[in-house]
Design a protein around this motif. Structure first.
Motif, PDB file in Angstrom:
ATOM      1  N   GLY A   1      49.681  35.359  44.377  1.00  0.00           N
ATOM      2  CA  GLY A   1      50.598  35.852  45.394  1.00  0.00           C
ATOM      3  C   GLY A   1      52.016  35.949  44.891  1.00  0.00           C
ATOM      4  O   GLY A   1      52.797  36.756  45.392  1.00  0.00           O
ATOM      5  N   ASP A   2      52.389  35.182  43.865  1.00  0.00           N
ATOM      6  CA  ASP A   2      53.739  35.257  43.338  1.00  0.00           C
ATOM      7  C   ASP A   2      53.983  36.575  42.620  1.00  0.00           C
ATOM      8  O   ASP A   2      55.103  37.071  42.590  1.00  0.00           O
ATOM      9  CB  ASP A   2      54.004  34.090  42.377  1.00  0.00           C
ATOM     10  N   HIS A   3      52.937  37.142  42.009  1.00  0.00           N
ATOM     11  CA  HIS A   3      53.108  38.368  41.232  1.00  0.00           C
ATOM     12  C   HIS A   3      52.851  39.626  42.049  1.00  0.00           C
ATOM     13  O   HIS A   3      53.176  40.718  41.622  1.00  0.00           O
ATOM     14  CB  HIS A   3      52.180  38.353  40.013  1.00  0.00           C
ATOM     15  N   GLY A   4      52.250  39.492  43.219  1.00  0.00           N
ATOM     16  CA  GLY A   4      52.069  40.633  44.092  1.00  0.00           C
ATOM     17  C   GLY A   4      50.881  41.513  43.794  1.00  0.00           C
ATOM     18  O   GLY A   4      50.773  42.619  44.353  1.00  0.00           O
ATOM     19  N   PHE A   5      49.959  41.070  42.945  1.00  0.00           N
ATOM     20  CA  PHE A   5      48.776  41.858  42.614  1.00  0.00           C
ATOM     21  C   PHE A   5      47.525  41.170  43.157  1.00  0.00           C
ATOM     22  O   PHE A   5      47.467  39.944  43.259  1.00  0.00           O
ATOM     23  CB  PHE A   5      48.646  42.032  41.094  1.00  0.00           C
ATOM     24  N   ALA A   6      46.505  41.996  43.484  1.00  0.00           N
ATOM     25  CA  ALA A   6      45.225  41.438  43.917  1.00  0.00           C
ATOM     26  C   ALA A   6      44.621  40.632  42.782  1.00  0.00           C
ATOM     27  O   ALA A   6      44.604  41.071  41.633  1.00  0.00           O
ATOM     28  CB  ALA A   6      44.284  42.568  44.323  1.00  0.00           C
ATOM     29  N   LEU A   7      44.141  39.420  43.100  1.00  0.00           N
ATOM     30  CA  LEU A   7      43.590  38.534  42.074  1.00  0.00           C
ATOM     31  C   LEU A   7      42.180  38.110  42.476  1.00  0.00           C
ATOM     32  O   LEU A   7      41.989  37.465  43.503  1.00  0.00           O
ATOM     33  CB  LEU A   7      44.484  37.300  41.898  1.00  0.00           C
ATOM     34  N   LEU A   8      41.205  38.472  41.683  1.00  0.00           N
ATOM     35  CA  LEU A   8      39.810  38.135  41.922  1.00  0.00           C
ATOM     36  C   LEU A   8      39.453  36.918  41.085  1.00  0.00           C
ATOM     37  O   LEU A   8      39.570  36.937  39.858  1.00  0.00           O
ATOM     38  CB  LEU A   8      38.914  39.327  41.546  1.00  0.00           C
ATOM     39  N   GLN A   9      39.024  35.843  41.760  1.00  0.00           N
ATOM     40  CA  GLN A   9      38.741  34.595  41.060  1.00  0.00           C
ATOM     41  C   GLN A   9      37.358  34.624  40.430  1.00  0.00           C
ATOM     42  O   GLN A   9      36.384  35.044  41.048  1.00  0.00           O
ATOM     43  CB  GLN A   9      38.827  33.420  42.040  1.00  0.00           C
ATOM     44  N   LYS A  10      37.295  34.199  39.182  1.00  0.00           N
ATOM     45  CA  LYS A  10      36.007  34.033  38.498  1.00  0.00           C
ATOM     46  C   LYS A  10      35.402  32.681  38.867  1.00  0.00           C
ATOM     47  O   LYS A  10      36.139  31.715  39.046  1.00  0.00           O
ATOM     48  CB  LYS A  10      36.198  34.089  36.976  1.00  0.00           C
ATOM     49  N   PRO A  11      34.090  32.575  38.965  1.00  0.00           N
ATOM     50  CA  PRO A  11      33.108  33.660  38.891  1.00  0.00           C
ATOM     51  C   PRO A  11      33.057  34.434  40.193  1.00  0.00           C
ATOM     52  O   PRO A  11      33.328  33.885  41.254  1.00  0.00           O
ATOM     53  CB  PRO A  11      31.800  32.913  38.640  1.00  0.00           C
ATOM     54  N   TYR A  12      32.710  35.690  40.145  1.00  0.00           N
ATOM     55  CA  TYR A  12      32.651  36.516  41.336  1.00  0.00           C
ATOM     56  C   TYR A  12      31.293  37.197  41.413  1.00  0.00           C
ATOM     57  O   TYR A  12      30.614  37.406  40.414  1.00  0.00           O
ATOM     58  CB  TYR A  12      33.766  37.562  41.334  1.00  0.00           C
ATOM     59  N   SER A  13      30.928  37.537  42.637  1.00  0.00           N
ATOM     60  CA  SER A  13      29.661  38.244  42.846  1.00  0.00           C
ATOM     61  C   SER A  13      29.901  39.743  42.776  1.00  0.00           C
ATOM     62  O   SER A  13      31.042  40.218  42.804  1.00  0.00           O
ATOM     63  CB  SER A  13      29.086  37.877  44.218  1.00  0.00           C
ATOM     64  N   ILE A  14      28.790  40.502  42.718  1.00  0.00           N
ATOM     65  CA  ILE A  14      28.901  41.966  42.710  1.00  0.00           C
ATOM     66  C   ILE A  14      29.572  42.440  43.990  1.00  0.00           C
ATOM     67  O   ILE A  14      30.432  43.335  43.971  1.00  0.00           O
ATOM     68  CB  ILE A  14      27.507  42.605  42.550  1.00  0.00           C
ATOM     69  N   GLN A  15      29.201  41.814  45.132  1.00  0.00           N
ATOM     70  CA  GLN A  15      29.774  42.238  46.406  1.00  0.00           C
ATOM     71  C   GLN A  15      31.279  41.976  46.437  1.00  0.00           C
ATOM     72  O   GLN A  15      32.060  42.807  46.904  1.00  0.00           O
ATOM     73  CB  GLN A  15      29.100  41.496  47.551  1.00  0.00           C
ATOM     74  N   GLU A  16      31.685  40.818  45.930  1.00  0.00           N
ATOM     75  CA  GLU A  16      33.125  40.520  45.894  1.00  0.00           C
ATOM     76  C   GLU A  16      33.864  41.512  45.012  1.00  0.00           C
ATOM     77  O   GLU A  16      34.961  41.967  45.341  1.00  0.00           O
ATOM     78  CB  GLU A  16      33.344  39.089  45.390  1.00  0.00           C
ATOM     79  N   LEU A  17      33.273  41.867  43.888  1.00  0.00           N
ATOM     80  CA  LEU A  17      33.902  42.843  42.998  1.00  0.00           C
ATOM     81  C   LEU A  17      34.043  44.183  43.697  1.00  0.00           C
ATOM     82  O   LEU A  17      35.112  44.812  43.644  1.00  0.00           O
ATOM     83  CB  LEU A  17      33.076  42.982  41.715  1.00  0.00           C
ATOM     84  N   GLU A  18      32.985  44.647  44.355  1.00  0.00           N
ATOM     85  CA  GLU A  18      33.045  45.925  45.046  1.00  0.00           C
ATOM     86  C   GLU A  18      34.119  45.906  46.133  1.00  0.00           C
ATOM     87  O   GLU A  18      34.872  46.871  46.295  1.00  0.00           O
ATOM     88  CB  GLU A  18      31.685  46.254  45.668  1.00  0.00           C
ATOM     89  N   ASP A  19      34.169  44.814  46.896  1.00  0.00           N
ATOM     90  CA  ASP A  19      35.155  44.710  47.971  1.00  0.00           C
ATOM     91  C   ASP A  19      36.582  44.751  47.427  1.00  0.00           C
ATOM     92  O   ASP A  19      37.464  45.397  47.999  1.00  0.00           O
ATOM     93  CB  ASP A  19      34.941  43.419  48.755  1.00  0.00           C
ATOM     94  N   PHE A  20      36.827  44.040  46.331  1.00  0.00           N
ATOM     95  CA  PHE A  20      38.168  44.022  45.744  1.00  0.00           C
ATOM     96  C   PHE A  20      38.559  45.411  45.254  1.00  0.00           C
ATOM     97  O   PHE A  20      39.704  45.853  45.444  1.00  0.00           O
ATOM     98  CB  PHE A  20      38.234  43.006  44.601  1.00  0.00           C
ATOM     99  N   LEU A  21      37.646  46.087  44.598  1.00  0.00           N
ATOM    100  CA  LEU A  21      37.947  47.426  44.105  1.00  0.00           C
ATOM    101  C   LEU A  21      38.237  48.365  45.268  1.00  0.00           C
ATOM    102  O   LEU A  21      39.154  49.199  45.213  1.00  0.00           O
ATOM    103  CB  LEU A  21      36.780  47.960  43.265  1.00  0.00           C
ATOM    104  N   TYR A  22      37.462  48.235  46.329  1.00  0.00           N
ATOM    105  CA  TYR A  22      37.666  49.097  47.495  1.00  0.00           C
ATOM    106  C   TYR A  22      39.038  48.859  48.121  1.00  0.00           C
ATOM    107  O   TYR A  22      39.766  49.793  48.456  1.00  0.00           O
ATOM    108  CB  TYR A  22      36.572  48.834  48.526  1.00  0.00           C
TER     109      TYR A  22
END
Length: 656
Positions: A625-646
């Motif tokens: 949140g300090d840098h202002g970019f979406a951050l996806l935490q590892k490990p992630y699922s396929i669904q989480e990856l798709e949601d973040f990209l969307y």
């Protein structure tokens, strides 16, 4: 008419002879004994003051020789006669000495005797005035004795250097303690400037002058520092300087007290070194316990994953078994991810998404889950009445913390009991784990059970990671660690009170907020549509294995992938192919320029290009949140990856 007669009612004053008026005046004086002696020293008159001071009435003393007022010692030396002779020859006699009252008690007097002469200059007697000076003498003697005792006290003190300075800072007196501590005799140091006791560094920095200026301005100066003895050795000193003023308020100098506390400082330094060594040992012990716990759990997870993979490789496994092995791998990966999150929560490195939410509503929505978890043997009582302000915290992490405390309570009540959940607004967090109380606006959420309670030695360690008294199959020892980490990271606190055989009460303090309560329950990803447009993605990953896996995963989702092994390479690719790329998906921790700095550079040069960052590194997650970019935490699922990209794509591209 007879001039001597007076009309009725005329009350003009009666005329008195001057001798009579004078006698009235003398008799009215009570603080002085005023009386006359004849030429032989016998008392011929006696006033009221003489009666009060000496105890004799006029009838008792008139005609008696005045020597009876003297002490036997003075009578033996002929003092009464010498006093009269001196007054006759010199015109007056004045002295102080002891006199004796009628009752035999003594008092200190000031005596004044003058000769009384006749018209022809002949001696006809003596006028004598005596004043009781006992109280004055007592006060003077007491003051003198006090000054003498104080002087002896100061001179006799050997543990403190006590001495005076004149207004310029020169030594004006010197006690035995000063000689013992500093090595100078009074003869050597009197008149010398006190700055000679300071180190050369302090002298260059003007410390002596600053000390006197501070004492004069603030009436007192106190410090601890190195000082120098006559032989050049140094000692650690506690120094106090007080400005001294006379009765008129004029500054006349300084009182200075110095104490050699070298041994105390040495002991404190040794204690500090011992404390640091102990702290280091405790840290190593904690790291060892933490490492052992992580290794134990992850080895269990890896055993399941590896066994499942090997079984999948074997031929002959039917579809049902394959599905079971795949499910075991997936569930074990989720458990490993949860373990990582619990560790990060304890270390206060778990990224939180704080929101304003109502405690009563949040707990109310979880009541059914809690009751199901506890079972029918445990009665749940809620005490959430009254106005409660919203709190600012991560609601999902709050749910996890609450459930962890509920699970702990359940284990303490194997035969059943009562669990009370209450909440109240408070303006202070009480002293917890030897910390001072903290003022502030908090909501206190208490989970109180009627279970077995916790032993004091165990109670002191319950928030340590991997510390548990439960069997190996009953818990990892991270549940309460998660609660502790969540409370601390949220700006709150966790307290616990317990009595063996009576029960335990955990109280979670979370900061109150006046912010608007969010209707959503945390903005979960499940609300995001799952269908993602086919994208041209620039994947930035320095690890080949991870890069190949992520590239294959994105390709399997139908995206076109271009791979870069560093931030520098990614920027070069963007310079040549920006128009063909829809999104950048990058790891954060990379050698050289990291992912955050690269993302900022991309934003400054291609502001319309979405960037999604990913990392499993705790520090990066903590500053989410300090840098202002979406951050996806590892490990992630396929669904989480798709949601973040969307979610990272502009609306026009999502619907286009």
């Amino acid at each position: 008419m007879d001039p001597s007669s007076k009309p009725d009612g005329d009350e003009s004053p009666v005329s008195l002879p001057s001798e009579h008026r004078f006698q009235l005046l003398v008799n009215a004086i009570k603080d002085y004994a005023i009386y006359l002696l004849d030429s032989q020293g016998r008392v011929s008159s006696w006033n009221t003051g003489a009666e009060r001071l000496k105890g004799y009435t006029a009838e008792e003393i008139v005609g008696q020789h005045f020597s009876r007022f003297y002490t036997p010692e003075d009578i033996a030396t002929g003092l009464p006669a010498r006093a009269l002779k001196f007054a006759r020859e010199q015109g007056k006699f004045e002295a102080e000495g002891w006199r004796v009252r009628k009752d035999g008690t003594r008092f200190w007097t000031n005596v004044h005797i003058e000769p009384v002469l006749g018209p022809e200059g002949e001696l006809i007697g003596y006028a004598k005035i005596t004043r009781d000076m006992s109280q004055v003498r007592f006060s003077e003697q007491a003051l003198y004795a006090s000054e003498q005792r104080f002087r002896l006290l100061v001179e006799g003190v050997r543990d403190y250097a006590i001495y005076m300075l004149d207004p310029a800072g020169r030594v004006t007196n010197w006690n035995a303690g000063a000689q013992l501590i500093k090595g100078y005799t009074a003869h050597e140091i009197m008149g010398q400037h006190f700055s000679r006791f300071y180190t050369s560094e302090d002298q260059r920095n003007g410390v002596p002058a600053h000390a006197l200026q501070t004492a004069l301005a603030e009436k007192r100066y106190e410090a601890e520092a190195w000082r120098v003895r006559k032989d050049g050795t140094r000692f650690w000193a506690n120094v106090v300087i007080d400005a001294i003023f006379d009765e008129a308020g004029r500054h006349i100098g300084f009182a200075k007290i110095t104490r050699d506390i070298t041994e105390r400082k040495r002991a404190q330094d040794e204690m500090e070194r011992a404390r640091e060594a102990l702290s280091h040992a405790q840290k190593l012990e904690a790291v060892g316990r933490l490492t052992g716990g992580v290794a134990h759990d992850f080895n269990n997870f890896l055993t399941i994953i590896r066994s499942s993979v090997e079984l999948l490789r074997r031929s002959g496994a039917d579809e049902e078994k394959r599905e079971r092995y795949i499910r075991a791998i997936s569930e074990t990966a989720d458990r490993a991810a949860l373990l990582t999150k619990q560790l990060l929560a304890f270390a206060r490195q778990q990224p939180l998404r704080p929101e304003a939410f109502g405690i009563a509503q949040r707990i109310g929505s979880m009541t059914q889950v809690i009751e199901t978890m506890l079972g029918s043997a445990v009665k749940v009582a809620l005490a959430l009445e009254g106005p409660l302000d919203a709190v600012k915290a991560d609601p999902t992490q709050f749910d996890t913390a609450l459930l962890n405390m509920v699970i702990n309570a359940k284990d303490a009540m194997p035969e059943g009991g009562t669990l009370k959940i209450s909440a109240r607004s408070v303006d202070e967090v009480p002293a917890v784990r030897r910390h001072a109380a903290v003022k502030g606006a908090f909501v206190a959420i208490s989970i109180e059970d009627s279970g077995s309670g916790i032993e004091p030695l165990t109670l002191a360690r319950i928030f340590e990671p991997f510390f548990t008294t439960k069997p190996a199959t009953k818990g990892t020892g991270l549940g309460l660690s998660q609660v502790y980490g969540f409370a601390k990271q949220s700006g709150g606190e966790i307290d616990v009170r317990s009595r063996v055989g009576e029960g335990t009460c955990f109280t979670l303090y979370l900061p109150r907020t006046a912010g608007e309560v969010c209707a959503a329950t945390g903005g979960g990803l499940s609300d995001v549509p799952r269908e993602t447009p086919r994208l041209c993605i620039l994947l930035v990953e320095d690890n080949d294995d991870v890069g190949q896996f992520a590239s294959g995963l994105l390709s399997a989702l139908g995206h076109s992938v271009t791979r870069a092994g560093s931030a520098k390479e990614a920027l070069t690719i963007l310079e040549a192919n920006r128009e063909t790329l829809d999104l950048v998906f990058s790891d954060v921790v990379m050698p050289g320029m990291d992912g955050v700095d690269m993302a900022k550079e991309i934003r400054s040069r291609w502001a319309d290009l979405p960037v999604v960052l990913t990392s499993g590194y705790s520090h990066v997650l903590a500053v989410d949140g300090d840098h202002g970019f979406a951050l996806l935490q590892k490990p992630y699922s396929i669904q989480e990856l798709e949601d973040f990209l969307y979610r990272a794509m502009p609306v026009v591209q999502r619907t286009g």
